[in-house]
Design a protein around this motif. Structure first.
Motif, PDB file in Angstrom:
ATOM      1  N   LEU A 125       0.659  -1.090  -0.392  1.00  0.00           N
ATOM      2  CA  LEU A 125      -0.108   0.203  -0.268  1.00  0.00           C
ATOM      3  C   LEU A 125       1.030   1.183  -0.066  1.00  0.00           C
ATOM      4  O   LEU A 125       2.271   0.938   0.466  1.00  0.00           O
ATOM      5  N   SER A 126      -0.072   2.462  -0.744  1.00  0.00           N
ATOM      6  CA  SER A 126       0.926   3.296  -0.467  1.00  0.00           C
ATOM      7  C   SER A 126       1.355   4.164   0.603  1.00  0.00           C
ATOM      8  O   SER A 126       1.558   5.297   0.705  1.00  0.00           O
ATOM      9  N   GLY A 127       0.453   4.291   1.518  1.00  0.00           N
ATOM     10  CA  GLY A 127      -0.117   5.104   2.871  1.00  0.00           C
ATOM     11  C   GLY A 127      -1.631   4.581   3.620  1.00  0.00           C
ATOM     12  O   GLY A 127      -2.070   3.046   3.280  1.00  0.00           O
ATOM     13  N   TRP A 128      -1.803   5.033   4.735  1.00  0.00           N
ATOM     14  CA  TRP A 128      -2.200   4.704   6.097  1.00  0.00           C
ATOM     15  C   TRP A 128      -4.127   4.718   5.148  1.00  0.00           C
ATOM     16  O   TRP A 128      -4.909   4.295   6.071  1.00  0.00           O
ATOM     17  N   ASP A 129      -3.741   5.672   4.153  1.00  0.00           N
ATOM     18  CA  ASP A 129      -5.865   5.649   4.113  1.00  0.00           C
ATOM     19  C   ASP A 129      -5.594   4.543   3.309  1.00  0.00           C
ATOM     20  O   ASP A 129      -7.173   4.952   3.208  1.00  0.00           O
ATOM     21  N   GLN A 130      -5.103   3.786   2.781  1.00  0.00           N
ATOM     22  CA  GLN A 130      -5.816   2.634   2.505  1.00  0.00           C
ATOM     23  C   GLN A 130      -6.047   1.456   2.924  1.00  0.00           C
ATOM     24  O   GLN A 130      -6.225   0.532   2.885  1.00  0.00           O
ATOM     25  N   ALA A 131      -5.631   1.910   3.885  1.00  0.00           N
ATOM     26  CA  ALA A 131      -5.463   0.711   5.270  1.00  0.00           C
ATOM     27  C   ALA A 131      -6.569   0.483   5.529  1.00  0.00           C
ATOM     28  O   ALA A 131      -6.712   0.082   6.875  1.00  0.00           O
ATOM     29  N   GLN A 132      -7.884   0.200   5.423  1.00  0.00           N
ATOM     30  CA  GLN A 132      -9.301  -0.136   5.575  1.00  0.00           C
ATOM     31  C   GLN A 132      -9.690  -1.497   5.599  1.00  0.00           C
ATOM     32  O   GLN A 132      -9.957  -1.760   4.420  1.00  0.00           O
ATOM     33  N   GLY A 133     -10.362  -1.510   6.454  1.00  0.00           N
ATOM     34  CA  GLY A 133     -11.407  -3.155   6.231  1.00  0.00           C
ATOM     35  C   GLY A 133     -10.820  -4.815   6.214  1.00  0.00           C
ATOM     36  O   GLY A 133     -11.211  -5.331   5.586  1.00  0.00           O
TER      37      GLY A 133
END
Length: 495
Positions: free
Chosen positions: A102-110
């Motif tokens: 992933l490129s960042g924390w904003d993608q670390a969902q679900g």
């Protein structure tokens, strides 16, 4: 026996594995994948949050194995690309298996689960700003967290955050348990703890040093004295005298005396420095006396001194008189406060001809060491060892992950119990349990370790029945400890 090795010893084991051609990262990765496979279906999604070292490499190896089993696994590298050769290879294999970074924390969902692979057990300095923010972002994820070896930011030996740490729902630790998972703040950060020993041969471990620690498990204690012959009588199981109970504090003596009775002592006396009641209505088996006159009792086996004793001059004189008796002693509560303020009494303990046990809580330990509570708690193992050396006695440093230490440096870390035991009277009960076991012939160190284990395990069992953790009383703990003792001694009869 489950040893608690220090960092130097663990590193020597890792070196022995490398010299033998054993890939510990591969074994750790497999252990992680097996842990997840036993708890999550292959449809689950996993996020590996990795640092630059081998702790992150372990997570990436596990990710590649899970991808092959059908899991969706992504990685997040908030600290940057791996820095060790092993971790670089693990990231390459993860990508080759189809893993996405992933490129960042904003993608670390679900995700169903996040792996904490940020830092290993060798963290020795406080986290700086960027690392602190990374830990805080990981804690903010909306999924459970599995810490690998130790929650990132937690000191693996003291159990103290540096100054923040990952709050894991579970921890999978490798090779041997780490003390910091069980003591200090560690319990609040580690969650459910599982050991993956990685299948290492015993001869890879160095000879166990005398000052090494171990988890406190009753199977490794010398408790043959507790086995009872059919042809026996009360005199075979010793006599305990509990001394304390200044005006307004008589309950402390009764709690300790009752616990000594419930732990199996043949006879128990309760000695009151204040007004002596005629009897204990709950346990009329107890013999109640004036504290000073009780020391003239001819057939005593063990003295327990301090519950509700107070710190008046008369209390100091009673403690001095008690320490003149050549009997094993358990010193608690105000007896410890008197030792901290009267060097001559402390010297009497050091020179005492029979075994002594000191049972301080963190505040009492700080007074005995001449330090602050914060300093003594920051190194609980060191504090317990220092007290054992200073007083040449067994020391039980109470608190989350109670520590039982003896002169020479060896210690036990007690893994049982819960926060419901942070209540008035629990220390008095522990004192009585230790004294009762000693009266039956258990060595002071083993009696102390067993008492801690019994009280904690009993409290755990009560909580599963809804008796606590909130509102658990010391009286309930004493009865539960008796049940655990009989369950351990007679498993066939007690289930």
């Amino acid at each position: 026996m489950m040893p608690l090795f220090d960092l130097t010893t663990i590193r020597s084991i890792e070196t022995a594995a490398a010299e033998a051609g054993v890939n510990l990262m591969a074994r750790a990765g497999l252990a992680i994948a097996e842990w997840i496979g036993a708890r999550y279906p292959a449809s689950a999604s996993v996020l590996a949050v990795t640092g630059r070292g081998n702790n992150g490499g372990d997570a990436l190896v596990a990710g590649a194995l899970l991808l092959a089993r059908g899991y969706r696994v992504d990685a997040l590298l908030p600290m940057g690309e791996p820095g060790s050769m092993e971790a670089i290879a693990a990231l390459s294999a993860f990508r080759a298996a189809g893993g996405q970074v992933l490129s960042g924390w904003d993608q670390a969902q679900g995700y169903a689960l996040a792996l904490d692979g940020l830092f290993g057990i060798g963290l020795s300095r406080p986290l700086q700003d960027s690392a602190r923010r990374t830990v805080e972002r990981l804690n903010d994820l909306d999924c459970p967290i599995l810490a690998l070896d130790c929650p990132s930011g937690l000191d693996a030996w003291s159990g103290m955050p540096k100054p923040v740490a990952v709050r894991a729902d579970a921890t999978l630790t490798f090779i041997c348990p780490k003390p910091g998972l069980y003591t200090g703040d560690g319990r609040d950060y580690s969650g459910d703890i599982t050991l993956a020993a990685l299948g290492l041969p015993e001869d890879w471990c160095p000879p166990w040093p005398a000052n090494c620690g171990a988890l406190n498990l009753p199977d490794s204690l010398a408790l043959d004295a507790l086995q009872r012959a059919g042809n026996s009588h009360k005199g075979d199981y010793g006599s305990v005298a509990v001394l304390g109970g200044a005006s307004g504090m008589g309950g402390a003596v009764l709690l300790a005396a009752r616990a000594a009775l419930l732990s199996g002592a043949g006879k128990v006396f309760a000695g009151f420095a204040g007004e002596c009641p005629p009897l204990d209505p709950l346990y009329p088996e107890l013999m109640l006396r004036d504290a000073a006159s009780l020391l003239e009792q001819p057939d005593l086996s063990v003295l327990a001194i301090g519950p509700g004793l107070g710190t008046a001059t008369s209390a100091a004189l009673l403690l001095e008189h008690a320490l003149e008796q050549p009997l094993p002693c358990v010193l608690d509560a105000d007896a410890l406060n008197l030792l901290a303020h009267h060097p001559a009494l402390a010297e009497r303990v050091r020179q005492h001809p029979a075994p002594c046990v000191l049972t301080p809580h963190p505040g009492e330990a700080a007074r005995l060491l001449g330090s602050s509570v914060a300093d003594s708690q920051a190194d609980r193992i060191g504090s317990a060892r220092a007290l054992a050396e200073r007083f040449q006695a067994v020391v039980v440093l109470k608190g989350a992950g109670s520590l039982i230490a003896r002169p020479g440096g060896h210690y036990r870390l007690n893994p049982t119990g819960h926060a419901g035991m942070a209540a008035a009277g629990q220390g008095d009960t522990l004192t009585g349990l230790i004294a009762g076991l000693m009266a039956q012939g258990c060595p002071a160190f083993d009696a102390s370790a067993m008492a801690c284990w019994l009280a904690g395990r009993g409290a755990e069992r009560l909580a599963r029945r809804g008796v606590g953790p909130v509102g658990l009383t010391a009286s309930e703990t004493a009865q539960a400890a008796r049940a655990e003792l009989n369950r351990w001694l007679h498993p066939a009869a007690n289930g």
